[in-house]
Structures are given as C-alpha cells and as structure tokens.
Design a protein around this motif. Structure first.
Motif, PDB file in Angstrom:
ATOM      1  N   PHE A 100       0.861  -1.180   0.000  1.00  0.00           N
ATOM      2  CA  PHE A 100       0.000   0.000   0.000  1.00  0.00           C
ATOM      3  C   PHE A 100       0.899   1.231   0.000  1.00  0.00           C
ATOM      4  N   GLY A 101       0.886   1.956  -1.117  1.00  0.00           N
ATOM      5  CA  GLY A 101       1.761   3.110  -1.250  1.00  0.00           C
ATOM      6  C   GLY A 101       1.471   4.201  -0.239  1.00  0.00           C
ATOM      7  N   THR A 102       0.194   4.403   0.106  1.00  0.00           N
ATOM      8  CA  THR A 102      -0.157   5.454   1.065  1.00  0.00           C
ATOM      9  C   THR A 102       0.407   5.146   2.452  1.00  0.00           C
ATOM     10  N   TRP A 103       0.451   3.876   2.807  1.00  0.00           N
ATOM     11  CA  TRP A 103       1.036   3.492   4.096  1.00  0.00           C
ATOM     12  C   TRP A 103       2.550   3.696   4.070  1.00  0.00           C
ATOM     13  N   MET A 104       3.148   3.347   2.934  1.00  0.00           N
ATOM     14  CA  MET A 104       4.596   3.496   2.802  1.00  0.00           C
ATOM     15  C   MET A 104       5.003   4.958   2.936  1.00  0.00           C
ATOM     16  N   GLU A 105       4.197   5.851   2.393  1.00  0.00           N
ATOM     17  CA  GLU A 105       4.492   7.279   2.480  1.00  0.00           C
ATOM     18  C   GLU A 105       4.449   7.783   3.920  1.00  0.00           C
ATOM     19  N   LYS A 106       3.670   7.110   4.761  1.00  0.00           N
ATOM     20  CA  LYS A 106       3.568   7.499   6.174  1.00  0.00           C
ATOM     21  C   LYS A 106       4.592   6.784   7.047  1.00  0.00           C
ATOM     22  N   GLY A 107       5.497   6.054   6.414  1.00  0.00           N
ATOM     23  CA  GLY A 107       6.567   5.403   7.162  1.00  0.00           C
ATOM     24  C   GLY A 107       6.213   4.041   7.709  1.00  0.00           C
ATOM     25  N   ILE A 108       5.104   3.461   7.264  1.00  0.00           N
ATOM     26  CA  ILE A 108       4.709   2.128   7.729  1.00  0.00           C
ATOM     27  C   ILE A 108       5.200   1.107   6.711  1.00  0.00           C
ATOM     28  N   TRP A 109       6.277   0.412   7.044  1.00  0.00           N
ATOM     29  CA  TRP A 109       6.827  -0.582   6.122  1.00  0.00           C
ATOM     30  C   TRP A 109       7.222  -1.884   6.817  1.00  0.00           C
ATOM     31  N   ALA A 110       7.250  -1.892   8.160  1.00  0.00           N
ATOM     32  CA  ALA A 110       7.633  -3.090   8.908  1.00  0.00           C
ATOM     33  C   ALA A 110       6.443  -3.614   9.700  1.00  0.00           C
ATOM     34  N   VAL A 111       6.458  -4.910   9.999  1.00  0.00           N
ATOM     35  CA  VAL A 111       5.369  -5.519  10.770  1.00  0.00           C
ATOM     36  C   VAL A 111       5.287  -4.902  12.158  1.00  0.00           C
ATOM     37  N   SER A 112       6.427  -4.544  12.725  1.00  0.00           N
ATOM     38  CA  SER A 112       6.441  -3.976  14.074  1.00  0.00           C
ATOM     39  C   SER A 112       5.703  -2.646  14.149  1.00  0.00           C
ATOM     40  N   HIS A 113       5.532  -1.964  13.014  1.00  0.00           N
ATOM     41  CA  HIS A 113       4.813  -0.693  13.012  1.00  0.00           C
ATOM     42  C   HIS A 113       3.317  -0.869  13.262  1.00  0.00           C
ATOM     43  N   LEU A 114       2.819  -2.090  13.139  1.00  0.00           N
ATOM     44  CA  LEU A 114       1.386  -2.335  13.294  1.00  0.00           C
ATOM     45  C   LEU A 114       1.030  -3.031  14.599  1.00  0.00           C
ATOM     46  N   MET A 115       2.031  -3.364  15.390  1.00  0.00           N
ATOM     47  CA  MET A 115       1.754  -4.174  16.566  1.00  0.00           C
ATOM     48  C   MET A 115       0.923  -3.453  17.623  1.00  0.00           C
ATOM     49  N   ASP A 116       0.881  -2.124  17.584  1.00  0.00           N
ATOM     50  CA  ASP A 116       0.103  -1.385  18.576  1.00  0.00           C
ATOM     51  C   ASP A 116      -1.168  -0.789  17.973  1.00  0.00           C
ATOM     52  N   ASN A 117      -1.538  -1.253  16.786  1.00  0.00           N
ATOM     53  CA  ASN A 117      -2.741  -0.716  16.144  1.00  0.00           C
ATOM     54  C   ASN A 117      -3.379  -1.820  15.312  1.00  0.00           C
ATOM     55  N   PHE A 118      -4.550  -2.279  15.716  1.00  0.00           N
ATOM     56  CA  PHE A 118      -5.183  -3.423  15.073  1.00  0.00           C
ATOM     57  C   PHE A 118      -6.420  -3.039  14.256  1.00  0.00           C
ATOM     58  N   GLU A 119      -6.470  -1.815  13.757  1.00  0.00           N
ATOM     59  CA  GLU A 119      -7.616  -1.433  12.936  1.00  0.00           C
ATOM     60  C   GLU A 119      -7.430  -1.815  11.477  1.00  0.00           C
TER      61      GLU A 119
END
Length: 267
Positions: free
Chosen positions: A155-174
């Motif tokens: 997802f390019g929009t996520w990549m632009e916000k700096g979300i590229w690793a699995v660890s970036h999602l561990m505190d947000n499950f939406e």
C-alpha cells in the motif's frame, strides 16, 4: 567460443531460457573438447585455477547471473535515466527497486506480474543477498509470508507514512486486512519482541559480503565468485532425515523414547 560472445549482449537485456542456456553450455564444451569425449568433469573445469580447475566459463548460473546483476546495478545507480523509465514505473508499484531488494519477496507472489527478465534478475539477487531475519526489521510489504489472495501486499499510502515493517502495526489493530494476512506465529513472535525490546526498525543496506551494490568493488569478478559459491552450496541439498528432525523440533514434536522403539523396532 563464438556462442558465448553472441549471447552476452542479448542476455544483458533479455531473459534466457533454460533450454538456451543448456544449448550454449553444450556448444561451449563441445568446442573445448573438439566434439570428442570429455575427459574432465564440467564441475571441475569451471573452478578457478587456484582450486584446481581451468576457469572455464559456465553460462548456466555464473555468466547469466553476472549479466543480470550488472543490469540491476546499472538500474539502481541510474534509475532516473531515460532508459529505465519503464522499469522504474513498474517497480514503483512495489515501493521502488531499492525497497523491493530489501524485502523477503517471492517473485511469483508479488502484487505486480513481472516479465521473465525481471523475475530472473530478482532471483539472482535473492540468491546472493542474505535476508537475515530480525523481528523488528521484518518487512510488511512484498513479504512472501504475508499474503492476501495468495499475493504479497503493498500500500503506497502506508509506505508514504513510514509504515513498512510488521512492528509498526503491533500497537494498532484497525488494519484488519493486513493483520489477518500475517501468519499467527510470526505475529506473536514479533509482538513479544516489540514489548520487551527497544529496537527500532531499520532498512537493510544493499550489501553482499560487505560490498554495497553501488560500489565500484561490485564487479563482474566479485559477482561471479559469489554465484559460484552459491551454486556449490545448492548442489548439496539437506537430507530428508535432517529435514524431518528439524521440522519436528521447530513444531515441538520431538519423538519420545517409546515412539522410537515402536517405529524402528528397537530392543
């Protein structure tokens, strides 16, 4: 040797099929032995002189791989050049070539269908590049284990916000779709690591044995030496028994004493 010289330029820009590679190798060695019996094995002839070989060119992996990786180096160093406009647009759909090379990808599961040529140089790169697994650096995008409809995600929009690793999602499950695509064991391990560690996710450098892809030291000779080592390694697969024991250890299924006696009729 004319067969090799004529194949070099097409191999630099086109995918070479296995049948064509085998034919080129056959013509090459038939020329060396003048269409007579081969008195020295091919595996020994392609070794370096220091290793007791004759340093004969092997087109199957070494030469073809060198040409493909030299094209990749040229692409990485001059990705904004006019000649790389189309490849740059293709790989931009997966975060760009610099990001893709750092991912633990499977060329057949990428979200974008690539040409045989692009698949080939990505396979050669993965043969050389070591994706040393670390929980905090596990890429979320183009990951061969994180799939949705049997394809990797990006997802390019996520990549632009700096979300590229699995660890970036561990505190947000939406993000239900992405979370469901992550295998449960991988998610649990990384989640535990994030809780008890202060490590930050960092992009891996594009280095092969300490030599950067953009470096002048990344020469044809260097690539050939690395691919030669990889080829010798791949020619000795793990024995089935070793695979079985490893599988049972990893899955907490270790044979008990009674099971061994029943299975192998031990006294």
């Amino acid at each position: 040797m004319e067969s090799i010289s004529r194949a070099i330029y097409p191999a630099f820009y086109l995918e070479i099929s296995d049948n064509m590679i085998n034919l080129l190798n056959k013509m090459n060695f038939q020329f060396i032995w003048k269409d007579k019996c081969h008195y020295i094995r091919k595996a020994d002839m392609i070794k370096s002189i220091e290793e007791g070989g004759l340093n004969v060119i092997d087109f199957s992996v070494v030469l073809n791989g060198v040409l493909k990786l030299k094209w990749l180096k040229s692409f990485v160093c001059h990705k904004d050049a006019f000649w790389f406009t189309i490849p740059n647009a293709i790989f931009q759909k997966m975060g760009g070539i610099h990001f893709l090379l750092r991912c633990d990808y499977d060329v057949y599961k990428l979200p974008v269908k690539l040409s045989d040529f692009h698949q080939q140089f990505l396979l050669y790169w993965k043969l050389m590049f070591k994706h040393n697994f670390t929980p905090h650096n596990t890429p979320l995008w183009n990951n061969r284990y994180i799939l949705s409809n049997r394809k990797s995600l990006f997802f390019g929009t996520w990549m632009e916000k700096g979300i590229w690793a699995v660890s970036h999602l561990m505190d947000n499950f939406e993000y239900n779709r992405v979370i469901k695509a992550i295998p449960a064991p991988l998610k649990t391990m990384i989640q535990q690591f994030v809780i008890y560690s202060n490590s930050q996710s960092e992009m891996r450098s594009l280095c092969i044995e300490g030599i950067n892809l953009n470096s002048k030291q990344f020469t044809n000779k260097f690539i050939r030496n690395i691919l030669s080592k990889q080829k010798r390694y791949l020619s000795y697969p793990i024995l089935p028994k070793a695979k079985e024991v490893t599988f049972k250890i990893l899955n907490d299924i270790y044979p008990s004493n009674s099971f061994l006696h029943e299975r192998f009729n031990l006294i």
